[in-house]
Design a protein around this motif. Structure first.
Motif: not given
Length: 351
Positions: A290-313
């Motif tokens: 949940a916290g990393q989702e907020a990070i990715v929405e802020g155009w930064m990359h997740s620090v979790l293993k096998d992160a499903e989403k990258a930032p926009y574009d």
């Protein structure tokens, strides 16, 4: 007898299902309200951009309804100066820090300022963290190159950091961030000096490189005054999503400068609000999906293993990590002043 037996069995089954349903509902409610008992106040010093802080703050209000979370935003240089001044009173004005890169975490740990906490989410991290729990990566930033395809052709520009400092046809049309103010810029200076030596910055000076903030550099890219800039990936991605900008990222072929920004907790007797329980809960949340989702929405990359989403574009996080340029964080910490002096010698004084 058969009818009585049938109705008895049916009644027992109904009671069992109701009980299970009630138990499941109670578990869900407990899970949803797990952080309602976290209260008081937390102050966080951070280098994150204001609009990203606003987005994160909204999510924190929902997750921690009884906790007041206050952010103080500033560049790395500003935060370091503030902390130096506060240390003279042996007490900081914050409870947590979210800074640009790990070298400052190494310094604060060495000075005995930080609180050790072994987060339950540490095992899910894809990046290095302090095994004693003094700091964790919370967002992945990437120093890249960028250009405006409406003004210049990609094939006419530098596709590597090395060429960025050598292309004479780009003289007077390139810019870089300031390592005296920015932690991510200092990380880039450290990585590039290790890879290409001090000569790299002499070459940049020969090209009359301009040192400026990301917002100014992006504006010049839009007008065509700048042909190519060294900048954080998130600055370009944000423009693309929010303003439908045509600015594009160039992921340098000689290595992307990937910078894990860290989260830390100030030890209780030196913290502003002495709210260690809340700080630990916030650490767990920031390192959770949940916290990393907020990070990715802020155009930064997740620090979790096998992160499903990258930032926009953005390029996939796993691909970025495979092609990232090495950074010696211990050396960056120990040589911080020497790196800044070297930069001033070749770049600042040349301008």
């Amino acid at each position: 007898m058969k009818k009585r037996f049938f109705w008895l069995v049916l009644s027992l089954m109904t009671l069992f299902l109701v009980a299970c349903g009630g138990e499941k509902k109670e578990e869900t409610t407990d899970s949803a309200n797990a952080n309602t008992e976290i209260s008081g106040k937390i102050v966080i010093y951070t280098s994150m951009y204001e609009d990203i802080i606003d987005n994160v703050s909204e999510k924190l209000k929902k997750e921690f309804p009884n906790l007041e979370v206050e952010f103080f935003q500033g560049g790395t240089g500003t935060l370091q100066s503030k902390i130096i001044a506060e240390l003279q009173a042996n007490k900081l004005g914050c409870d947590m820090l979210m800074v640009a890169e790990p070298s400052y975490s190494l310094e604060l740990k060495e000075k005995g300022i930080l609180h050790a906490y072994l987060s339950k989410n540490a095992e899910n991290l894809a990046l290095d963290y302090d095994k004693e729990g003094y700091w964790y990566p919370v967002r992945l930033l990437n120093m890249v190159l960028a250009y405006n395809p409406d003004k210049y052709k990609k094939e006419d520009l530098a596709l590597t950091f090395e060429d960025f400092a050598k292309r004479e046809d780009l003289a007077g049309k390139i810019s870089i961030p300031d390592p005296l103010k920015s932690g991510t810029a200092l990380a880039a200076v450290s990585a590039l000096s290790d890879k290409y030596g001090e000569e790299y910055f002499q070459n940049l000076a020969n090209l009359k490189v301009v040192v400026e903030s990301g917002s100014v550099a992006v504006t010049k890219l839009e007008t065509g005054e700048a042909a190519e800039i060294m900048i954080l990936e998130e600055s370009i991605l944000k423009k693309r999503e929010e303003e439908n900008s045509t600015l594009e990222v160039i992921y340098p072929e000689d290595g992307i400068i990937s910078i894990p920004s860290t989260i830390m907790t100030v030890k209780e007797d030196m913290s502003a609000n002495k709210n260690i329980k809340a700080a630990e809960a916030l650490t767990d949340w920031f390192l959770s999906p949940a916290g990393q989702e907020a990070i990715v929405e802020g155009w930064m990359h997740s620090v979790l293993k096998d992160a499903e989403k990258a930032p926009y574009d953005a390029k996939a996080t796993a691909e970025i990590l495979k092609s990232s340029m090495p950074i010696n964080w211990e050396k960056t910490y120990k040589d911080r002043e020497e790196l800044r002096k070297m930069f001033e010698k070749f770049i600042t004084k040349a301008n």
